[in-house]
Design a protein around this motif. Structure first.
Motif, PDB file in Angstrom:
ATOM      1  N   ASN A   1       0.812  -1.228   0.000  1.00  0.00           N
ATOM      2  CA  ASN A   1       0.000   0.000   0.000  1.00  0.00           C
ATOM      3  C   ASN A   1       0.841   1.271   0.000  1.00  0.00           C
ATOM      4  N   GLY A   2       2.103   1.146   0.430  1.00  0.00           N
ATOM      5  CA  GLY A   2       2.924   2.346   0.510  1.00  0.00           C
ATOM      6  C   GLY A   2       3.500   2.807  -0.809  1.00  0.00           C
ATOM      7  N   PHE A   3       3.509   1.938  -1.810  1.00  0.00           N
ATOM      8  CA  PHE A   3       4.171   2.300  -3.064  1.00  0.00           C
ATOM      9  C   PHE A   3       3.491   3.470  -3.774  1.00  0.00           C
ATOM     10  N   GLN A   4       2.213   3.311  -4.104  1.00  0.00           N
ATOM     11  CA  GLN A   4       1.539   4.323  -4.913  1.00  0.00           C
ATOM     12  C   GLN A   4       1.392   5.654  -4.174  1.00  0.00           C
ATOM     13  N   ALA A   5       1.012   5.577  -2.896  1.00  0.00           N
ATOM     14  CA  ALA A   5       0.727   6.809  -2.154  1.00  0.00           C
ATOM     15  C   ALA A   5       1.984   7.531  -1.684  1.00  0.00           C
ATOM     16  N   TYR A   6       3.061   6.789  -1.420  1.00  0.00           N
ATOM     17  CA  TYR A   6       4.210   7.431  -0.776  1.00  0.00           C
ATOM     18  C   TYR A   6       5.543   7.230  -1.502  1.00  0.00           C
ATOM     19  N   TYR A   7       5.716   6.101  -2.176  1.00  0.00           N
ATOM     20  CA  TYR A   7       6.989   5.843  -2.850  1.00  0.00           C
ATOM     21  C   TYR A   7       7.086   6.607  -4.167  1.00  0.00           C
ATOM     22  N   TYR A   8       6.027   6.561  -4.968  1.00  0.00           N
ATOM     23  CA  TYR A   8       6.073   7.184  -6.289  1.00  0.00           C
ATOM     24  C   TYR A   8       5.657   8.647  -6.307  1.00  0.00           C
ATOM     25  N   THR A   9       5.179   9.162  -5.198  1.00  0.00           N
ATOM     26  CA  THR A   9       4.759  10.558  -5.173  1.00  0.00           C
ATOM     27  C   THR A   9       5.952  11.500  -5.261  1.00  0.00           C
ATOM     28  N   SER A  10       5.711  12.682  -5.803  1.00  0.00           N
ATOM     29  CA  SER A  10       6.760  13.714  -5.869  1.00  0.00           C
ATOM     30  C   SER A  10       6.782  14.578  -4.614  1.00  0.00           C
ATOM     31  N   ASN A  11       5.881  14.289  -3.664  1.00  0.00           N
ATOM     32  CA  ASN A  11       5.853  15.058  -2.418  1.00  0.00           C
ATOM     33  C   ASN A  11       7.106  14.785  -1.588  1.00  0.00           C
ATOM     34  N   PRO A  12       7.571  15.779  -0.838  1.00  0.00           N
ATOM     35  CA  PRO A  12       8.707  15.539   0.060  1.00  0.00           C
ATOM     36  C   PRO A  12       8.354  14.513   1.129  1.00  0.00           C
ATOM     37  N   ASN A  13       9.354  13.855   1.674  1.00  0.00           N
ATOM     38  CA  ASN A  13       9.124  12.917   2.769  1.00  0.00           C
ATOM     39  C   ASN A  13       8.531  13.648   3.962  1.00  0.00           C
ATOM     40  N   PRO A  14       7.532  13.071   4.619  1.00  0.00           N
ATOM     41  CA  PRO A  14       6.908  13.747   5.767  1.00  0.00           C
ATOM     42  C   PRO A  14       7.795  13.797   7.010  1.00  0.00           C
ATOM     43  N   ASN A  15       8.762  12.879   7.130  1.00  0.00           N
ATOM     44  CA  ASN A  15       9.627  12.824   8.315  1.00  0.00           C
ATOM     45  C   ASN A  15      11.071  13.122   7.921  1.00  0.00           C
TER      46      ASN A  15
END
Length: 491
Positions: A433-447
């Motif tokens: 579940n983490g790939f699409q929402a967090y791995y491939y996003t161009s958003n900066p890391n939240p932590n």
């Protein structure tokens, strides 16, 4: 992997005053005055973000939480603790032990310059040695060398706090030897024993006693852990250089810790004729020679002269203006060894040059690379250039240490950093579940994984801040462990 070959026509390095325009290696940039003490503090703090196990109350990177609490249970032992090696959730003991050795060496050589950070550096070492000690003593006749199925783990993008992949336990034994990982574990425990010798004699003695036993295992049952464990460690941390370097490295550290002639005689039996131009978690020949050169330079002991010659041959292969250099440099002046996580080699080699320059300065020693005279200042200038480049003196104006400077990587290849913390999102995030929402996003890391040194730019000084580009954007414990002593020296 093999080092890239490139041009050997390099400009002679020189030092310049701060806040001036500097034309070095054909690239124009502003050389700034750096806060090495701040970088030192951050580089040590990074290790708290890599912790596995039950986190203490004084944990400073508070977006991390407990993980791997049942590690070892599949083998009926407790192997909680230690560090995740890089951006994944596996505990690979081979690079972890090397990171521990380098942390300890940094404290032993430059701890006096660390100020209040010395306690944080010792805490980082202690977190590792508690785990390595358990790995060496949990089951007689076995050395545990890793926790977590790396093939399953690398198919997931999930927080360490959510791990649902198999926490497989791997070990070496007389019938399935691992002289490389055992030699490195012995080196780590021996080096750390000297760090704690004054502050906690009982703990130091415990580490040293265990180091001797593990080293004897490495010597008596020869073989590579890559052959014994196969896909559990390859291609992730194969022992590409074999195990002779770890036997030399482990014996060198045990000799420094004990001064027992048994280790010196063993070192002599291994010889000193393996030429190298690299130093890393895998290849320790150069590190062992610099370590053994200490007695040749400071005590004028002829027993160590071959190792001094080997260390200086290594340095001549590194210096850009040496006639025997085999080291490529980027247009901006960064040492460039391999395309995968190149900064790990920059920080490791820089530490060796810094340490050797210290030995040279104390003994008033110089040497030649062909017609080039090498002084302690020669080495310090090159190292300062490498460290300043990492901290932002480059054409990208990018600090490759997260949290240092105004411009640094925001999308590092690191699961815990790139996924929302347990405190922000208590619901479990499954394996895929983490790939699409967090791995491939161009958003900066939240932590923010403060202090993390990433893999770094390519051979043309270019860097794309892209977490999917793991060879450039992934941090690792062994990259940070090697930079700490050097930063302490300059601070």
């Amino acid at each position: 992997m093999a080092a890239r070959k490139g041009s050997r026509n390099f400009l002679h390095l020189f030092s310049l005053p701060v806040l001036v325009f500097c034309l070095c290696f054909g690239t124009l940039f502003v050389e700034a005055k750096h806060n090495y003490r701040d970088a030192l503090a951050k580089s040590i703090l990074f290790f708290e973000g890599q912790r596995s196990g039950k986190l203490p109350r004084d944990q400073r990177l508070t977006w991390r939480s407990h993980s791997g609490l049942r590690d070892g249970s599949l083998a009926g032992v407790s192997l909680m603790g230690g560090y995740y090696d890089a951006g994944d959730n596996v505990k690979f003991n081979f690079p972890m032990a090397f990171s521990t050795t380098m942390l300890s060496w940094g404290v032993l050589e430059f701890g006096g310059r660390m100020g209040s950070e010395i306690n944080n550096a010792k805490a980082a070492i202690h977190w590792a040695t508690n785990y390595l000690y358990k790995c060496a003593t949990a089951t007689p006749g076995k050395l545990y060398v890793g926790v977590g199925d790396p093939n399953a783990d690398h198919k997931c993008w999930e927080r360490p706090e959510d791990m649902d992949t198999p926490r497989s336990v791997y070990s070496v034994s007389p019938s399935n030897p691992g002289s490389d990982v055992a030699g490195e574990t012995a080196a780590a425990l021996a080096a750390a024993s000297m760090v704690f010798r004054k502050s906690d004699r009982r703990y130091a003695s415990m580490l040293l006693t265990t180091a001797k036993k593990v080293m004897q295992f490495a010597i008596q049952y020869r073989g590579s852990y890559s052959d014994s464990l196969g896909s559990a460690v390859c291609p992730f941390y194969c022992s590409y250089s074999g195990y002779k370097d770890e036997l030399l490295w482990g014996a060198a550290w045990l000799f420094r810790a004990t001064r027992q002639t048994y280790y010196l005689n063993f070192i002599k039996s291994l010889g000193a004729n393996d030429a190298t131009d690299i130093f890393s978690w895998d290849n320790k020949f150069a590190g062992a020679r610099v370590l053994l050169s200490r007695d040749a330079l400071l005590n004028k002991d002829q027993n160590y002269e071959p190792f001094k010659q080997g260390a200086e041959d290594f340095i001549c292969r590194i210096l850009p203006n040496s006639p025997s250099t085999t080291t490529q440099y980027t247009p901006g002046g960064l040492m460039y060894k391999l395309s995968g996580s190149n900064l790990q080699y920059v920080t490791s080699i820089s530490f060796l040059l810094t340490t050797y320059s210290k030995f040279m300065a104390v003994s008033r020693h110089t040497f030649n690379c062909g017609s080039v005279v090498v002084t302690p200042t020669t080495l310090r200038r090159l190292v300062r250039r490498q460290i300043n480049y990492i901290l932002g003196d480059n054409s990208m104006r990018m600090s490759y240490m997260v949290g240092y400077g105004a411009n640094y990587p925001k999308r590092i290849h690191h699961r815990a950093s790139s996924l929302p913390s347990l405190f922000k999102q208590p619901q479990s995030i499954g394996c895929s579940n983490g790939f699409q929402a967090y791995y491939y996003t161009s958003n900066p890391n939240p932590n923010l994984l403060i202090g993390a040194v990433v893999g770094g730019p390519n051979q043309n000084d270019a860097y794309n801040d892209d977490r999917t580009d793991y060879s450039h954007s992934e941090p690792a414990t062994y990259t940070n462990a090697a930079i700490i002593g050097t930063l302490a020296y300059f601070s």
